[in-house]
Design an enzyme around this catalytic site. Sequence first.
Site, short mmCIF file in Angstrom:
data_model
loop_
_atom_site.label_atom_id
_atom_site.label_comp_id
_atom_site.label_asym_id
_atom_site.label_seq_id
_atom_site.Cartn_x
_atom_site.Cartn_y
_atom_site.Cartn_z
N ARG B 7 0.84 -1.21 0.00
CA ARG B 7 0.00 0.00 0.00
C ARG B 7 0.88 1.27 0.00
O ARG B 7 0.51 2.28 -0.59
CB ARG B 7 -0.96 0.01 1.19
CG ARG B 7 -0.29 -0.03 2.54
CD ARG B 7 -1.30 0.07 3.67
NE ARG B 7 -0.67 -0.26 4.94
CZ ARG B 7 -0.96 0.33 6.10
NH1 ARG B 7 -1.87 1.28 6.14
NH2 ARG B 7 -0.35 -0.03 7.19
N SER B 34 -4.97 5.24 5.44
CA SER B 34 -4.63 3.82 5.47
C SER B 34 -4.28 3.27 4.10
O SER B 34 -3.40 2.43 3.96
CB SER B 34 -5.80 3.02 6.05
OG SER B 34 -6.07 3.44 7.36
N GLU B 55 -19.03 3.40 -0.33
CA GLU B 55 -18.22 2.74 -1.35
C GLU B 55 -18.97 2.57 -2.67
O GLU B 55 -18.37 2.61 -3.75
CB GLU B 55 -17.74 1.38 -0.84
CG GLU B 55 -16.80 1.46 0.35
CD GLU B 55 -17.52 1.70 1.68
OE1 GLU B 55 -18.77 1.58 1.74
OE2 GLU B 55 -16.84 2.01 2.68
N PHE B 80 -14.48 -3.88 1.54
CA PHE B 80 -15.55 -2.95 1.17
C PHE B 80 -15.56 -2.67 -0.34
O PHE B 80 -16.61 -2.54 -0.95
CB PHE B 80 -15.41 -1.65 1.95
CG PHE B 80 -15.22 -1.86 3.43
CD1 PHE B 80 -16.09 -2.67 4.14
CD2 PHE B 80 -14.16 -1.28 4.09
CE1 PHE B 80 -15.91 -2.89 5.49
CE2 PHE B 80 -13.97 -1.49 5.46
CZ PHE B 80 -14.84 -2.30 6.16
N HIS B 106 -5.36 -3.59 2.49
CA HIS B 106 -5.80 -4.38 3.65
C HIS B 106 -6.51 -5.66 3.23
O HIS B 106 -7.52 -6.05 3.79
CB HIS B 106 -6.69 -3.54 4.57
CG HIS B 106 -5.93 -2.44 5.26
ND1 HIS B 106 -5.33 -1.42 4.58
CD2 HIS B 106 -5.68 -2.22 6.58
CE1 HIS B 106 -4.73 -0.60 5.43
NE2 HIS B 106 -4.91 -1.06 6.65
N ASP B 114 -7.81 -6.13 13.49
CA ASP B 114 -9.19 -5.71 13.20
C ASP B 114 -10.15 -6.89 13.08
O ASP B 114 -11.35 -6.74 13.24
CB ASP B 114 -9.23 -4.86 11.91
CG ASP B 114 -8.91 -3.40 12.18
OD1 ASP B 114 -8.78 -3.03 13.37
OD2 ASP B 114 -8.80 -2.63 11.22
N ARG B 164 -1.54 -4.66 3.97
CA ARG B 164 -1.23 -3.73 5.04
C ARG B 164 0.21 -3.80 5.53
O ARG B 164 0.88 -2.77 5.65
CB ARG B 164 -2.19 -3.99 6.21
CG ARG B 164 -1.88 -3.17 7.43
CD ARG B 164 -2.93 -3.38 8.52
NE ARG B 164 -2.57 -2.59 9.68
CZ ARG B 164 -2.26 -3.11 10.88
NH1 ARG B 164 -2.29 -4.41 11.07
NH2 ARG B 164 -1.92 -2.33 11.87
#
Lengths: 272, 313
Positions: B7, B34, B55, B80, B106, B114, B164
């Site tokens: 990322r 993020s 989204e 998402f 992620h 998470d 991530r």
Amino acid sequence: MEGEKIKRLEERAREIRRHIIRMTGAAGSGHPGGSLSGADIVTALYFAVMRLDPQNPRWPDRDRFVLSKGHAAPLLYAALAERGFFPVEELLTLRRLGSPLQGHPDMKKLPGVEFSTGSLGQGLSAANGMALAARLDGRDYRVYVLLGDGEIQEGMVWEAAMAAAHYRLDNVTAFLDFNGLQIDGPVSKVMSVEPVAEKWRAFGWDVQVIDGHNMEEILRAVERARAVRGQPQMIVARTVKGKGISFMENMVEWHGVAPKPEEVERALAELA
Amino acid sequence: MTKIATRDAYGKALVELGRENPDVVVLDADLAKSTKTIEFARHFPERFFDMGIAEQNMVGTAAGLAAAGKIPFCSTFAIFATGRAFEIIRNSVAYSRLNVKIAASHAGITVGEDGGSHQSVEDIALMRSLPNMTVFVPADAVETRAAVRAAAQIRGPVYIRLGRPGVPVLHGDDFHFEPGRAVIMREGNDATIIATGIMVATALEAAGLLEQEGIGVRVINMHTIKPLDEETVIAAARETGVIVTAEEHSIIGGLGGAVAETVCTHHPVPVYRLGIPDVFGESGRPEELLEKYGLTAAHLTARVREAVKRKGR
């Protein structure tokens, strides 16, 4: 002069309604009810409002129209053909294998279709994207959208409504074809969308409520909307599902059923 | 070994692209810090659109931007982007082959703490099922940069899967990325590991261990899941007789599925799929989760050993 123009538009809308009846009749399926209810709005847009060049359908400065309620495809196709984007005779190929006139609009298959729709609730987001692109490119084209009243039950519509106001997309003008009926029955019974005008206002839109079958009111509303700065505009158009055909008006049964040959004859006689 | 999260490499590559191409625009759904699109936002605020936690509208707006000639990159967490917005990607983007890039971070269980609600283990399967879609799963920072640049050149939808945590840099600066062309990272004729994303580094580690036992393993880095490099897969089946796939994704429908489909049709040999075994993830440190779900060099080594033993039976 103005009266002449209105008369010509009304005659054009009648011709478009005749196409809708012939097309769905020939196809044996399709959505006449919601096509007929939006016919006056779409006629006004294609014949008195939008900046278009049918010879150059991808002209970068053209105004865009997104038919968010994609099941009213016969209406869009009739307007495009009448406006000269493709031969009127092709209308009768609606929904046939190999025809560019798909059951729901396909931008890759038919010139003049600005966005592929059919799955409800997605058109306003796309229109916002086009409007943002206009701003980035310094172009002054406008984006028009036609939403169905049942369609605004989709949550994504409200995500888009919020975003259009947040980004102050004053180059977006949306119409709500408020005919009050959806497949399972009256919108008020299935899932009420009222108070409609207040909802759009609360989301930051300029809102007008008009008679969606009165050509003068439609044109006046568009003119007023275009003068609004800093806000997207919603024109809530009160309409009648099946408008123009006595036996289809306000009948939920005509949402997604094509007229049989004798019904086509009767409908065309009424529209003569 | 230097570790860089894909990322982070994405964030940098976007800025580069933004400089070179004024048509590149970026959308995010309240996760810019993020997903690292914040870098682009700082450099080109007028071309960055935060769409809030919405989204579906983000992807739909990107479709409209693309219809008007822009090259939008949409970013949020993979769960998402590909889950919540799936039908918008299908009907507003892929159906009309619009030039929208979905670069989702992620992905997989290395999201870590998470937990399962945020760990996308089905995104490759979802995106791979869509006509017109290209699917990239870069293995390191170098490959990510190349994939982002390649995506901007492709006229049509592209899904880029990003992670991530920091991952080892495997490629030198001279690395040549060709979409749809797998990279053979290591030669060997006893078995083949086909890996994607973070599992490429793990596969190389496993191959090193197996070499000490006298097992020569070919390691294929499948950075493009779609279109799949069938030629390289079939050659591996023919020349090594057994294939083990490795991915940080469900064993259903991802790399393992794609490889098995190809091998079954063209050159049937056993295909063993290492991945998340049809379960949801859970909270934990990334390395703990990789251990629990068997995505380590030790597990991969055991799987290859077993595969070689059963070969040709």
